[in-house]
Design an enzyme around this catalytic site. Structure first.
Site, PDB file in Angstrom:
ATOM      1  N   TYR A 148      -2.513  -1.375  10.156  1.00  0.00           N
ATOM      2  CA  TYR A 148      -2.512  -1.542   8.693  1.00  0.00           C
ATOM      3  C   TYR A 148      -1.140  -1.174   8.136  1.00  0.00           C
ATOM      4  CZ  TYR A 148      -4.188  -1.186   3.832  1.00  0.00           C
ATOM      5  OH  TYR A 148      -4.369  -1.350   2.471  1.00  0.00           O
TER       6      TYR A 148
ATOM      7  N   SER B 157       0.881  -1.169   0.000  1.00  0.00           N
ATOM      8  CA  SER B 157       0.000   0.000   0.000  1.00  0.00           C
ATOM      9  C   SER B 157       0.921   1.222   0.000  1.00  0.00           C
ATOM     10  CB  SER B 157      -0.851  -0.023   1.272  1.00  0.00           C
ATOM     11  OG  SER B 157      -1.380   1.247   1.559  1.00  0.00           O
TER      12      SER B 157
HETATM   13  P1  NDP Z   1     -11.775  -5.534  -0.964  1.00  0.00           P
HETATM   14  O1  NDP Z   1     -12.372  -5.375   0.386  1.00  0.00           O
HETATM   15  O2  NDP Z   1     -12.550  -5.151  -2.162  1.00  0.00           O
HETATM   16  O3  NDP Z   1     -11.252  -7.037  -1.156  1.00  0.00           O
HETATM   17  C1  NDP Z   1     -10.612  -7.730  -0.132  1.00  0.00           C
HETATM   18  C2  NDP Z   1     -10.496  -9.165  -0.574  1.00  0.00           C
HETATM   19  O4  NDP Z   1      -9.794  -9.911   0.432  1.00  0.00           O
HETATM   20  C3  NDP Z   1     -11.841  -9.835  -0.760  1.00  0.00           C
HETATM   21  O5  NDP Z   1     -11.774 -10.629  -1.932  1.00  0.00           O
HETATM   22  C4  NDP Z   1     -11.984 -10.716   0.470  1.00  0.00           C
HETATM   23  O6  NDP Z   1     -12.789 -11.853   0.147  1.00  0.00           O
HETATM   24  C5  NDP Z   1     -10.531 -11.077   0.726  1.00  0.00           C
HETATM   25  N1  NDP Z   1     -10.264 -11.473   2.113  1.00  0.00           N
HETATM   26  C6  NDP Z   1     -10.348 -10.690   3.225  1.00  0.00           C
HETATM   27  N2  NDP Z   1     -10.064 -11.415   4.315  1.00  0.00           N
HETATM   28  C7  NDP Z   1      -9.781 -12.678   3.890  1.00  0.00           C
HETATM   29  C8  NDP Z   1      -9.442 -13.875   4.540  1.00  0.00           C
HETATM   30  N3  NDP Z   1      -9.305 -13.945   5.874  1.00  0.00           N
HETATM   31  N4  NDP Z   1      -9.218 -14.987   3.793  1.00  0.00           N
HETATM   32  C9  NDP Z   1      -9.341 -14.936   2.443  1.00  0.00           C
HETATM   33  N5  NDP Z   1      -9.671 -13.818   1.760  1.00  0.00           N
HETATM   34  C10 NDP Z   1      -9.897 -12.706   2.490  1.00  0.00           C
HETATM   35  O7  NDP Z   1     -10.410  -4.710  -0.892  1.00  0.00           O
HETATM   36  P2  NDP Z   1      -9.394  -4.192  -1.995  1.00  0.00           P
HETATM   37  O8  NDP Z   1      -9.602  -4.886  -3.276  1.00  0.00           O
HETATM   38  O9  NDP Z   1      -9.392  -2.737  -1.935  1.00  0.00           O
HETATM   39  O10 NDP Z   1      -8.016  -4.681  -1.331  1.00  0.00           O
HETATM   40  C11 NDP Z   1      -7.222  -5.728  -1.849  1.00  0.00           C
HETATM   41  C12 NDP Z   1      -5.803  -5.561  -1.301  1.00  0.00           C
HETATM   42  O11 NDP Z   1      -5.291  -4.319  -1.760  1.00  0.00           O
HETATM   43  C13 NDP Z   1      -5.722  -5.523   0.210  1.00  0.00           C
HETATM   44  O12 NDP Z   1      -4.545  -6.184   0.621  1.00  0.00           O
HETATM   45  C14 NDP Z   1      -5.627  -4.046   0.525  1.00  0.00           C
HETATM   46  O13 NDP Z   1      -4.991  -3.789   1.746  1.00  0.00           O
HETATM   47  C15 NDP Z   1      -4.800  -3.593  -0.655  1.00  0.00           C
HETATM   48  N6  NDP Z   1      -4.882  -2.154  -0.942  1.00  0.00           N
HETATM   49  C16 NDP Z   1      -6.055  -1.567  -1.299  1.00  0.00           C
HETATM   50  C17 NDP Z   1      -6.076  -0.214  -1.591  1.00  0.00           C
HETATM   51  C18 NDP Z   1      -7.313   0.496  -2.048  1.00  0.00           C
HETATM   52  O14 NDP Z   1      -7.260   1.752  -2.198  1.00  0.00           O
HETATM   53  N7  NDP Z   1      -8.423  -0.186  -2.301  1.00  0.00           N
HETATM   54  C19 NDP Z   1      -4.865   0.610  -1.499  1.00  0.00           C
HETATM   55  C20 NDP Z   1      -3.697  -0.110  -1.107  1.00  0.00           C
HETATM   56  C21 NDP Z   1      -3.714  -1.452  -0.836  1.00  0.00           C
HETATM   57  P3  NDP Z   1     -13.748 -12.621   1.216  1.00  0.00           P
HETATM   58  O15 NDP Z   1     -14.347 -11.581   2.098  1.00  0.00           O
HETATM   59  O16 NDP Z   1     -14.723 -13.356   0.359  1.00  0.00           O
HETATM   60  O17 NDP Z   1     -12.832 -13.548   1.955  1.00  0.00           O
END
Ligand code: NDP
Length: 254
Positions: free
Chosen positions: A157, A144
């Site tokens: 985070y 991030s």
């Molecule tokens: P979303 O909330 O849209 O997606 C998060 C994903 O992680 C979902 O598919 C969820 O699926 C999965 N997930 C969460 N917990 C678990 C778990 N315990 N086991 C398996 N899967 C899990 O978030 P983003 O797409 O925004 O984020 C994706 C990544 O990008 C993250 O690591 C986030 O920190 C990073 N990021 C995002 C930014 C942004 O601006 N959006 C900026 C910088 C980094 P499910 O709930 O079905 O398990």
């Protein structure tokens, strides 16, 4: 452009059922990879697989909780059973809870570190033997801009996202001899479910992001597809241990 082709390669994308994970999964699928969508929500997993099928990819879903070591190991075993190999692991699953440092409980701290950082340790270690056996591999971690700097509401985070960069560098050093490259993508502000919550919770965030981002927009999950294909493909075979911002210039704005 053969160096960017992923035909015959097999990729796992944790958290691949939505947001940035699905954006990268679409890119990998379009470049020819078979894709395993690994996340908890079965309905979202199935919808993502249907979408990837439409791109002509071989896609399957596995119900995986990346906080759980057994679940991570099973994910790799089932992938190898199904496709015979594992070439690409995208450690993307993540979550966030925004508070002042003094307001987090220990349980919240552990939940964030487990989901965002320990998960990548578990999945990478589970993937290592299969990648080594296959003659190499690509591990793509998702950090991030909070891997670079802090903000008042991000203590656990930012710790997890700083940690994933350094853990990846250590693994890049350890596994270079096995032809495994480990790199990290640092997304800026991307419009997903995760940040929709932040826009609601943090007054003025939307405007501040627009004002600071030279590209003058929020990113979309599709903005992460190209870098994922590059880091998954032979084009990046001499690139390892890096952390590459994909943020419309947010992190270089003075
Ligand atoms: P979303 O909330 O849209 O997606 C998060 C994903 O992680 C979902 O598919 C969820 O699926 C999965 N997930 C969460 N917990 C678990 C778990 N315990 N086991 C398996 N899967 C899990 O978030 P983003 O797409 O925004 O984020 C994706 C990544 O990008 C993250 O690591 C986030 O920190 C990073 N990021 C995002 C930014 C942004 O601006 N959006 C900026 C910088 C980094 P499910 O709930 O079905 O398990």
């Amino acid at each position: 452009m053969k160096d960017f082709e992923l035909n015959g390669r097999v990729a796992i994308v944790t958290g691949g059922n939505g947001g940035i994970g699905l954006g990268m999964a679409r890119g990998l699928a379009a470049a020819g990879a078979s894709v395993v969508v690994a996340a908890r929500n079965a309905a979202k997993n199935a919808a993502a697989v249907s979408e990837l099928d439409l791109l002509g990819a071989h896609a399957v879903a596995l119900e995986v909780d990346v906080r759980d070591e057994t679940s991570c190991r099973r994910m790799v075993e089932q992938t190898v059973e199904r496709f015979g190999r594992l070439d690409i692991l995208v450690n993307n699953a993540g979550t966030n809870v925004r508070k002042q440092p003094e307001d987090y409980s220990l349980a919240e701290w552990r939940e964030l570190i487990d989901t965002n950082l320990t998960s990548a340790f578990l999945c990478s270690n589970a993937a290592y033997p299969a990648m080594k056996k296959g003659g190499g591999g690509k591990i793509i971690n998702i950090g991030s801009i909070m891997s670079i700097f802090g903000a008042a509401f991000t203590a656990p985070y930012a710790a997890s996202k700083g940690g994933i960069v350094q853990m990846g560098r250590a693994m890049a050093c350890a596994w270079g001899k096995d032809n495994i490259q480990v790199n990290c993508i640092l997304p800026g502000w991307i419009d997903t479910d995760l940040t929709q919550r932040a826009r609601r919770d943090i007054e003025g965030l939307h405007e501040r992001v627009l004002a600071r981002t030279p590209a003058r927009r929020w990113g979309t999950p599709a903005d992460l597809a190209g870098i994922a294909v590059f880091l998954a493909s032979p084009a990046s075979d001499f690139v390892t241990g890096t952390a590459i911002p994909v943020d419309g210039g947010y992190s270089v704005q003075g």
